[in-house]
Write a protein that holds these residues in place. Sequence first.
Motif, PDB file in Angstrom:
ATOM      1  N   LYS A 278      68.092  81.402  -6.113  1.00 37.40           N
ATOM      2  CA  LYS A 278      67.206  81.156  -7.255  1.00 37.40           C
ATOM      3  C   LYS A 278      68.003  81.247  -8.548  1.00 37.40           C
ATOM      4  CE  LYS A 278      62.896  82.652  -5.041  1.00 37.40           C
ATOM      5  NZ  LYS A 278      61.743  83.590  -5.089  1.00 37.40           N
TER       6      LYS A 278
ATOM      7  N   CYS B 238      73.040  70.024  -1.322  1.00 40.33           N
ATOM      8  CA  CYS B 238      71.876  69.517  -2.051  1.00 40.33           C
ATOM      9  C   CYS B 238      71.605  70.478  -3.204  1.00 40.33           C
ATOM     10  CB  CYS B 238      70.664  69.431  -1.123  1.00 40.33           C
ATOM     11  SG  CYS B 238      69.162  68.826  -1.930  1.00 40.33           S
ATOM     12  N   TRP B 239      71.951  70.067  -4.416  1.00 39.73           N
ATOM     13  CA  TRP B 239      71.850  70.930  -5.601  1.00 39.73           C
ATOM     14  C   TRP B 239      70.592  70.597  -6.382  1.00 39.73           C
ATOM     15  CZ3 TRP B 239      74.035  75.296  -6.894  1.00 39.73           C
ATOM     16  CH2 TRP B 239      74.072  75.709  -8.224  1.00 39.73           C
ATOM     17  N   GLN B 240      69.692  71.551  -6.501  1.00 43.47           N
ATOM     18  CA  GLN B 240      68.414  71.310  -7.165  1.00 43.47           C
ATOM     19  C   GLN B 240      68.185  72.236  -8.356  1.00 43.47           C
ATOM     20  OE1 GLN B 240      65.969  71.735  -3.517  1.00 43.47           O
ATOM     21  NE2 GLN B 240      65.531  69.548  -3.692  1.00 43.47           N
ATOM     22  N   VAL B 241      69.225  72.926  -8.777  1.00 36.67           N
ATOM     23  CA  VAL B 241      69.121  73.818  -9.933  1.00 36.67           C
ATOM     24  C   VAL B 241      69.090  72.997 -11.218  1.00 36.67           C
ATOM     25  CG1 VAL B 241      70.313  75.615 -11.243  1.00 36.67           C
ATOM     26  CG2 VAL B 241      70.358  75.654  -8.733  1.00 36.67           C
ATOM     27  N   PRO B 242      68.194  73.282 -12.156  1.00 40.82           N
ATOM     28  CA  PRO B 242      68.203  72.585 -13.448  1.00 40.82           C
ATOM     29  C   PRO B 242      69.589  72.718 -14.090  1.00 40.82           C
ATOM     30  CG  PRO B 242      66.225  73.914 -13.221  1.00 40.82           C
ATOM     31  CD  PRO B 242      67.105  74.278 -12.067  1.00 40.82           C
ATOM     32  N   SER B 243      70.214  71.581 -14.375  1.00 40.10           N
ATOM     33  CA  SER B 243      71.618  71.606 -14.789  1.00 40.10           C
ATOM     34  C   SER B 243      71.895  70.721 -15.989  1.00 40.10           C
ATOM     35  CB  SER B 243      72.513  71.143 -13.627  1.00 40.10           C
ATOM     36  OG  SER B 243      72.350  71.946 -12.479  1.00 40.10           O
TER      37      SER B 243
ATOM     38  N   ALA C  53      73.314  76.856  -3.255  1.00 39.51           N
ATOM     39  CA  ALA C  53      72.251  75.847  -3.324  1.00 39.51           C
ATOM     40  C   ALA C  53      70.869  76.417  -2.986  1.00 39.51           C
ATOM     41  CB  ALA C  53      72.576  74.674  -2.390  1.00 39.51           C
ATOM     42  N   ASP C  54      70.821  77.458  -2.166  1.00 35.77           N
ATOM     43  CA  ASP C  54      69.527  78.030  -1.781  1.00 35.77           C
ATOM     44  C   ASP C  54      69.195  79.304  -2.547  1.00 35.77           C
ATOM     45  OD1 ASP C  54      71.547  79.458  -0.549  1.00 35.77           O
ATOM     46  OD2 ASP C  54      70.417  79.827   1.298  1.00 35.77           O
TER      47      ASP C  54
ATOM     48  N   GLN D 138      71.566  61.670  -9.807  1.00 36.83           N
ATOM     49  CA  GLN D 138      71.073  62.117  -8.502  1.00 36.83           C
ATOM     50  C   GLN D 138      70.323  63.430  -8.583  1.00 36.83           C
ATOM     51  OE1 GLN D 138      74.211  62.555  -5.560  1.00 36.83           O
ATOM     52  NE2 GLN D 138      72.990  63.984  -4.365  1.00 36.83           N
ATOM     53  N   ILE D 139      70.830  64.356  -9.392  1.00 38.24           N
ATOM     54  CA  ILE D 139      70.197  65.685  -9.463  1.00 38.24           C
ATOM     55  C   ILE D 139      69.301  65.844 -10.678  1.00 38.24           C
ATOM     56  CG2 ILE D 139      72.152  66.700  -8.215  1.00 38.24           C
ATOM     57  CD1 ILE D 139      72.939  68.066 -10.904  1.00 38.24           C
ATOM     58  N   GLY D 140      69.196  64.804 -11.507  1.00 36.90           N
ATOM     59  CA  GLY D 140      68.338  64.869 -12.684  1.00 36.90           C
ATOM     60  C   GLY D 140      68.900  65.742 -13.794  1.00 36.90           C
TER      61      GLY D 140
END
Length: 205
Positions: free
Chosen positions: A81, A140-145, A78-79, A167-169
């Motif tokens: 890049k 908390c996953w914020q990578v474009p998926s 998750a952290d 939730q994560i877009g």
Amino acid sequence: MKPGFVYIHGRGGRASEADFYKPLFPDCDVIGFDYHSETPWEAYSEFRVFFDSVCATHSSVSIIANSIGAYFSFIALADYKISRAYLISPIVNMEKLICDMMQWAGVSEAELKEKGTIDTEFGETLSWEYLSWVRAHPFCWQVPSSILYGKKDHMQALETVSAFADQIGADLTVMETGEHWFHTEEQMAFLSSWILSHNHSERSL
């Protein structure tokens, strides 16, 4: 340095499955990750050691992750890049899945806590340690998926995956005849088209 694409198999899968994806990303170094972790706490260490090496030798790193391989990625990476994630039948709510399996097996939380582990008739071993760890380690996953889901997935409901996507877009594609394990000729053709369409869209931006 070339961009790297790491293929992360699901349970029972193999790193050699990465060969299927190599023609889909001709400009990238597609790497099959031969991990051996069976729990998220093992995966946390193993994934990070592997990805430290991959990130150091590639201009960017993206992933293609299947099923529990995706969940392990959520926990461990998750952290990092990570530029892009293609998620195929990802396990997005492990606590719910374990609780669902407990219900299928007729096992209560009190019983599981008392016994520690319980083998089920459908081949899964329920573990109080595993459930407790999952509850104590949200991610908390914020990578474009982008997510691919099979309508006949028996492991998790469309509502669960859809809620996670919102939730994560992430964009969510549903294959009406898809299963949790994409493996038939029709399913793999759909998967290829799905990846190519997203890859083409990104190149066009």
